[in-house]
Design a protein around this motif. Structure first.
Motif, PDB file in Angstrom:
ATOM      1  N   ILE A   1       0.845  -1.200   0.000  1.00  0.00           N
ATOM      2  CA  ILE A   1       0.000   0.000   0.000  1.00  0.00           C
ATOM      3  C   ILE A   1       0.875   1.241   0.000  1.00  0.00           C
ATOM      4  N   TRP A   2       1.918   1.245   0.847  1.00  0.00           N
ATOM      5  CA  TRP A   2       2.828   2.388   0.882  1.00  0.00           C
ATOM      6  C   TRP A   2       3.499   2.600  -0.470  1.00  0.00           C
TER       7      TRP A   2
ATOM      8  N   ASN B   1       2.397   1.768  -3.413  1.00  0.00           N
ATOM      9  CA  ASN B   1       1.403   2.315  -4.339  1.00  0.00           C
ATOM     10  C   ASN B   1       1.151   3.795  -4.065  1.00  0.00           C
ATOM     11  N   ASP B   2       1.032   4.177  -2.798  1.00  0.00           N
ATOM     12  CA  ASP B   2       0.844   5.586  -2.441  1.00  0.00           C
ATOM     13  C   ASP B   2       2.017   6.433  -2.921  1.00  0.00           C
TER      14      ASP B   2
ATOM     15  N   ILE C   1       1.976   6.839  -6.729  1.00  0.00           N
ATOM     16  CA  ILE C   1       0.965   7.838  -7.099  1.00  0.00           C
ATOM     17  C   ILE C   1       1.495   9.239  -6.794  1.00  0.00           C
ATOM     18  N   ALA C   2       2.139   9.400  -5.650  1.00  0.00           N
ATOM     19  CA  ALA C   2       2.709  10.702  -5.283  1.00  0.00           C
ATOM     20  C   ALA C   2       3.761  11.128  -6.302  1.00  0.00           C
TER      21      ALA C   2
ATOM     22  N   GLN D   1       2.974  11.655   4.232  1.00  0.00           N
ATOM     23  CA  GLN D   1       1.595  11.838   3.779  1.00  0.00           C
ATOM     24  C   GLN D   1       1.011  13.154   4.282  1.00  0.00           C
TER      25      GLN D   1
ATOM     26  N   ARG E   1       0.188  16.224   1.687  1.00  0.00           N
ATOM     27  CA  ARG E   1      -1.195  16.723   1.631  1.00  0.00           C
ATOM     28  C   ARG E   1      -1.198  18.254   1.754  1.00  0.00           C
TER      29      ARG E   1
END
Length: 132
Positions: free
Chosen positions: A18-19, A21-22, A25-26, A112, A116
């Motif tokens: 998951i990390w 993938n995040d 995307i970032a 994150q 953001r």
């Protein structure tokens, strides 16, 4: 391997995926914002030194996030390799691995939150441009 350890190993592995993938995307978002900043056609007469400095600052922040994403991806990959090696010798999720994972969790939480905030600020900067 006991089912408890297998469950923990699976949870850690899924969280690592998951990390990753995040972070990927970032990285795409960083490329998008960089392309957008570069492509803004600003009238040369309207450019002020403040605008130019702000634009350079934003590009610098984008480069910072790009380097940070690549470093975090590498650290996650190293942790995955470490866990795979430890599975082979039946020392899964020992203290060292747990501490490394805890460190990565803190780094990802920090990344994150910072990313953001950065996206909010760069959106405001881009929409305030006269060419937008």
């Amino acid at each position: 391997m006991k089912s408890e350890k297998y469950g923990l190993l699976t949870a850690v592995h899924i969280l690592n995926r998951i990390w990753c993938n995040d972070l990927e995307i970032a990285l795409h978002e960083v490329n998008f914002w960089e392309d957008l900043l570069i492509s803004l056609d600003v009238d040369i007469d309207a450019v002020t030194s403040t605008h130019d400095d702000t634009r350079k600052t934003e590009l610098g922040r984008l480069h910072h996030f790009r380097r940070l994403v690549k470093r975090l991806l590498e650290e996650i990959q190293n942790l995955d390799k470490q866990m795979a090696t430890r599975v082979c010798i039946n020392h899964v999720l020992d203290t060292d691995t747990r501490l490394n994972h805890q460190y990565l969790r803190e780094e990802m939480d920090s990344f994150q939150a910072d990313f953001r905030i950065f996206k909010t600020e760069i959106r405001q900067y881009v929409t305030a441009q006269p060419t937008f």
